[in-house]
Design a protein around this motif. Sequence first.
Motif, PDB file in Angstrom:
ATOM      1  N   THR B 132       0.834  -1.202   0.000  1.00  0.00           N
ATOM      2  CA  THR B 132       0.000   0.000   0.000  1.00  0.00           C
ATOM      3  C   THR B 132       0.866   1.249   0.000  1.00  0.00           C
ATOM      4  OG1 THR B 132      -0.087   0.229   2.405  1.00  0.00           O
ATOM      5  CG2 THR B 132      -1.745  -1.180   1.393  1.00  0.00           C
ATOM      6  N   GLY B 133       2.158   1.078   0.263  1.00  0.00           N
ATOM      7  CA  GLY B 133       3.061   2.215   0.309  1.00  0.00           C
ATOM      8  C   GLY B 133       3.037   2.927   1.648  1.00  0.00           C
ATOM      9  N   ILE B 134       2.228   2.409   2.580  1.00  0.00           N
ATOM     10  CA  ILE B 134       2.112   3.050   3.895  1.00  0.00           C
ATOM     11  C   ILE B 134       2.815   2.176   4.923  1.00  0.00           C
ATOM     12  CG2 ILE B 134       0.422   3.692   5.668  1.00  0.00           C
ATOM     13  CD1 ILE B 134      -1.354   4.471   3.184  1.00  0.00           C
ATOM     14  N   SER B 135       3.827   2.743   5.571  1.00  0.00           N
ATOM     15  CA  SER B 135       4.709   1.923   6.405  1.00  0.00           C
ATOM     16  C   SER B 135       3.988   1.235   7.552  1.00  0.00           C
ATOM     17  CB  SER B 135       5.847   2.775   6.976  1.00  0.00           C
ATOM     18  OG  SER B 135       6.684   3.193   5.937  1.00  0.00           O
ATOM     19  N   ALA B 136       3.100   1.970   8.242  1.00  0.00           N
ATOM     20  CA  ALA B 136       2.435   1.372   9.401  1.00  0.00           C
ATOM     21  C   ALA B 136       1.609   0.158   8.977  1.00  0.00           C
ATOM     22  CB  ALA B 136       1.541   2.398  10.089  1.00  0.00           C
ATOM     23  N   GLN B 417       3.975   9.940   7.325  1.00  0.00           N
ATOM     24  CA  GLN B 417       4.478  10.097   5.967  1.00  0.00           C
ATOM     25  C   GLN B 417       3.564  11.055   5.228  1.00  0.00           C
ATOM     26  OE1 GLN B 417       4.046   5.667   5.272  1.00  0.00           O
ATOM     27  NE2 GLN B 417       3.493   6.373   3.230  1.00  0.00           N
ATOM     28  N   LYS B 418       3.968  11.412   4.017  1.00  0.00           N
ATOM     29  CA  LYS B 418       3.170  12.399   3.290  1.00  0.00           C
ATOM     30  C   LYS B 418       1.993  11.743   2.583  1.00  0.00           C
ATOM     31  CE  LYS B 418       7.073  15.421   2.322  1.00  0.00           C
ATOM     32  NZ  LYS B 418       8.144  14.375   2.271  1.00  0.00           N
ATOM     33  N   ARG B 419       1.026  12.571   2.264  1.00  0.00           N
ATOM     34  CA  ARG B 419      -0.174  12.027   1.631  1.00  0.00           C
ATOM     35  C   ARG B 419       0.090  11.466   0.250  1.00  0.00           C
ATOM     36  NH1 ARG B 419      -4.500  16.441   3.359  1.00  0.00           N
ATOM     37  NH2 ARG B 419      -4.553  15.812   5.525  1.00  0.00           N
ATOM     38  N   ASP B 420       1.179  11.908  -0.341  1.00  0.00           N
ATOM     39  CA  ASP B 420       1.460  11.395  -1.685  1.00  0.00           C
ATOM     40  C   ASP B 420       2.731  10.562  -1.680  1.00  0.00           C
ATOM     41  OD1 ASP B 420       3.270  13.311  -1.145  1.00  0.00           O
ATOM     42  OD2 ASP B 420       2.884  14.529  -2.947  1.00  0.00           O
ATOM     43  N   GLU B 421       3.096  10.105  -0.495  1.00  0.00           N
ATOM     44  CA  GLU B 421       4.346   9.359  -0.402  1.00  0.00           C
ATOM     45  C   GLU B 421       4.049   7.867  -0.349  1.00  0.00           C
ATOM     46  OE1 GLU B 421       6.438  10.289   3.205  1.00  0.00           O
ATOM     47  OE2 GLU B 421       8.113   8.947   2.747  1.00  0.00           O
ATOM     48  N   GLY B 422       4.570   7.145  -1.309  1.00  0.00           N
ATOM     49  CA  GLY B 422       4.431   5.696  -1.301  1.00  0.00           C
ATOM     50  C   GLY B 422       5.795   5.077  -1.041  1.00  0.00           C
ATOM     51  N   ARG B 423       5.871   4.236  -0.013  1.00  0.00           N
ATOM     52  CA  ARG B 423       7.165   3.598   0.275  1.00  0.00           C
ATOM     53  C   ARG B 423       7.100   2.128  -0.104  1.00  0.00           C
ATOM     54  NH1 ARG B 423       7.277   5.742   6.392  1.00  0.00           N
ATOM     55  NH2 ARG B 423       7.469   7.975   5.986  1.00  0.00           N
ATOM     56  N   SER B 424       8.161   1.621  -0.701  1.00  0.00           N
ATOM     57  CA  SER B 424       8.199   0.206  -1.050  1.00  0.00           C
ATOM     58  C   SER B 424       8.414  -0.600   0.233  1.00  0.00           C
ATOM     59  CB  SER B 424       9.328  -0.061  -2.030  1.00  0.00           C
ATOM     60  OG  SER B 424      10.566   0.112  -1.359  1.00  0.00           O
ATOM     61  N   PHE B 425       8.193  -1.904   0.159  1.00  0.00           N
ATOM     62  CA  PHE B 425       8.448  -2.761   1.320  1.00  0.00           C
ATOM     63  C   PHE B 425       9.880  -2.579   1.802  1.00  0.00           C
ATOM     64  CE2 PHE B 425       4.795  -5.497  -0.073  1.00  0.00           C
ATOM     65  CZ  PHE B 425       4.091  -5.431   1.118  1.00  0.00           C
TER      66      PHE B 425
END
Lengths: 583, 461
Positions: B132-136, B417-425
């Motif tokens: 989902t790109g969301i770390s939590a 994180q930012k609203r447009d920030e997607g983080r990979s696993f």
Amino acid sequence: MTESSIIRITGPVVEADRMRGAQMYEVVFVGKDELIGEIIGLQNDTATIQVYEDTTGITPGESVKRSKMPLSVELGPGLLEMIYDGIQRPLTELGEISGDFIVRGVSAPALSREKKFHFTPSLSEGDEISGGAVIGSVPETKQILHRILLPPNLSGMVERIAGEGEYTVEETILWIRDATGTVQELTMLQRWPVRVPRPIQSKLPAIRPLITGQRVIDSFFPIVQGGTAAVPGPFGAGKTVVQHQLAKWCDADIIVYVGCGERGNEMADVLRQFPALVDPKTKEPLMKRTVLIGNTSNMPVAAREASVYTGITIAEYYRDMGYSVALMADSTSRWAEAMREISGRLEEMPGEHGYPAYLGSRLADFYERAGRVKTLSGEEGSVSVIGAVSPPGGDFSEPVTQNTLRIVRVFWALDADLAHQRHFPAVNWLLSYSLYSDLVAPWWEKHGGSEWGKMRLDLLALLQKESELEEIVQLVGPDLLPEEDKFTLNVAAILRESFLVQSAFDPVDTFCPPGKQYRMMTLIHRYYRLGRRAVRGMTAAEIQKLPVTARLSRLGPMPHEEFESFYTKVYDEIVNAFPGGED
Amino acid sequence: MPPLREFQSVVRVAGPILAVSGIDDAGYNEVVKVLLPDGTIRAGQVLESRKGMAIVMVFGGTRDLDCDITAVRFTGRPMTMPVSKEMLGRIFSGSAEPIDGGGSVVPEKEMEISGYAINPTKREFPQDSIETGISAIDGMNTLVRGQKLPVFSGSGLPHSFLAAQITRQARVRGTDESFAVVFAAMGITHEEARFFIEEFSETGARAHAVIFLNRADDPAIERIVTPRLALTAAEYLAFDLGMHVLVVMQDITAYCEALREVSAAREEIPARRGYPGYMYTDLASLYERAGRVKGRPGSITQLPILSMPDDDITHPVPDLTGYITEGQIVLSRELHRKGIYPPIDVLPCLSRLMQGGIGEGRTRADHASVSSQLYAAYARGRRLSGLVAVIGDEGLTDVDRLYLTFLDRFEHEFVGQKRDEGRSFDETLDRAWELLSIFPKDELRRIDPKYIDDYYRGGTG
Ligand SMILES: Nc1ncnc2c1ncn2[C@@H]1O[C@H](COP(=O)(O)OP(=O)(O)OP(=O)(O)O)[C@@H](O)[C@H]1O
Ligand SMILES: [Mg+2]
């Protein structure tokens, strides 16, 4: 005779008139699709029926047919490895008929009519036999010899018995002349009404623990073969994982797992894992000793009500062959809610939280079917029952939890706080209890070691002490505590983190053999005892920095073989680490 | 069921319920059309049927109904809906009428909206993790395809942003399969509804989305059908057309209130706080429609959103939901006040299907260890910060202080994180190691030591 017909439909409850002569708990077939139902109320010639399938589309005026039989299960070889719904319809076979989704009005026999079993008789002509006698046997799996028993209510003289050979469950294997002189023909297939406990000679006291391989259970809050336990906890606290762990690793001969109103994916998980996992005792796939009942939350609610009875009747049947059986019911709260829903539709007088007034007695009757027994044929068998309870809002004061606690002897209280920290199994050590701990002490002293009872109490007391100290810390902070108390807190943390925490998903630690449990307990206990003496000369922080302290973490995931030599080494190291050494 | 029958014999109207006399053969759950004096038509459904009487729930509500002129037409059918691939890109009302100005959908099939239970033996156990790109979420509560994972929120919290962000960013590694979004709005504001539609339009998701809107000022009882329509559309897309469907349903609490209203009108004995005793079963009939089916390529993943009245997680709506779904994502007002987005309180969060979706070959070998250690460390940090609030930080040990540092950085750098920030696993897990490296190695007791060498970045500790 005029035909009975439906006069009212409200959800899963249907009323029909012209039902004179019908009996309570009789099975009926409702409407054009002949949906299966059971009579749960009678008044004059009107019957109230709970229907085990979705009643969508049924109209007043459709017919109701009587079966003249109470709701029963089919018993015989071929039960193992099956998955049934709440009224014992075989789900795999239903899938073959109706595809990926369960549709109304389809049915299939619970036991295969085609499959042949190798039957070996154990009686001869002229034998006088009575209920429960062993007629013969069938090797159902490599491990389980399925004994075919004379139904409890029959007795007489063997007129004829089938020779050794291959038979289906519908072929006659025994001809018996009963007291009236009539010859009755029996097959391997028998039926038993699910709401009636199967008779036994007598109940026996429990003596042996049911070993589960879960440390907090076996070592701290043990259950016995033939015992009863409840696992209450809020959602996500780990009830299902505990139940699955027990179904996988407990040392019963037969497992009956009832998924009562829970998730479809959890049943899929069992079906995926059990055939692949190997029973540590027999080296056979776990599925080979298991019967599954899966009536998930989206399947008809009346069948959910029936599912626990279906399960316990099958459990009793294997018990009567002389096996130790363990039944898990996840979740008994969903069963109670099904009762409540049906009761509400009957417009019965509600008790607490809307549950019917008979909630307590139904729960008691159910758990009463557990126990270690002498069977009719004089064998020893047992049924252990472990029920999950899902209290609304996690509040244990609600009726299902409270009524259950009045009956069961073991209470594993699952705790949301522990689950949130990912301390699993989240069994709260201050609230939980087992009334069997004294009973199993001799077993542990024989198979673990002589210190079992004492160490267990010491370690439980340590956890109790920790919680008292935590309260003080809340007021003054950790720094002001005396060194001895600081040390106590440190050891309690070790006990929690390396003994009580046990991941179900760790390939090694998922099952911890009793010997290893005992030795892990020994190491921590010894460290605690010697350290407590040493702390008069050393600070708690110094003890914490000793190399031996670090060795006490991650004991569980260490491969069992490695652990043996590790244990001997660390045992000595503990003595040497502390001035004064052995006492 | 018998064919069409019409009666002009409404004998009682109570709340959303009416009683029709004279009918002997109403089918249970049969669909009815209620013809109002002014010519409008409202749909309804039979809740109880007896000889001579049917009790009917009217989805459009019973306003303007009377006992003289109103006619009730029994259709002889259970409730169905026409489905087709053409639904993609369209907006419907809460009872599946097109409201985007486009014409009606040419059906490829009629499906019963109550659906059928998937045979448990035919379920494929869900194991494909969604990034989902969301770390939590990805790091500690990984979502998998076919899971039902609700968001527990409260009024004023940014659940809509989070749902939109997940919808926008969600992907499955190494795949490029066809996906769709089904959005069911129940009792949400016009503004929230507009937000989703605009969001979908901007990101190009609109063409893959089917939207059902029952807004706050639409009939309340309609909310009982809206999610069923949405899930029927989803089942068609997933199991007939083989698409991976993400179903967002908001707000489940409004749905449950509609159930309560019907139950109260029928004078049923309530369970907790006036909600009906069968609410667990009813919610299960929605949530259990998520999943995968063996041999079929598609999947239904559910992201139901509910607002917890008074932020109370023990309220019947979140409580019963949590007992059915496969975990939950819980938003916290406190984190929100601290300015952290997304304000996910990881402690009460859970993803029950995470275990099968992570690890070597799926996400990364150290994933389970890292997640467990983050939980242990964060829980301890929270406990200590509670302590500090009471007694100040004088009494703390050096190690305790590390936990407080960790707590703060975890909330801002990992959860935030930012609203447009997607983080990979990988990015999520690397970030976790950076934080865990605050501690000396021997504090990381939940981590399998073999990962320490590869990932630990702290001193020799
Ligand atoms: N012994 C364990 N080891 C590792 N993880 C566990 C253990 N017990 C529970 N868990 C974790 O907790 C999650 C929830 O557990 P589980 O599904 O058993 O909860 P539950 O009490 O049955 O909830 P519900 O009432 O909603 O069914 C699991 O998915 C798993 O991630
Ligand atoms: Mg569970």
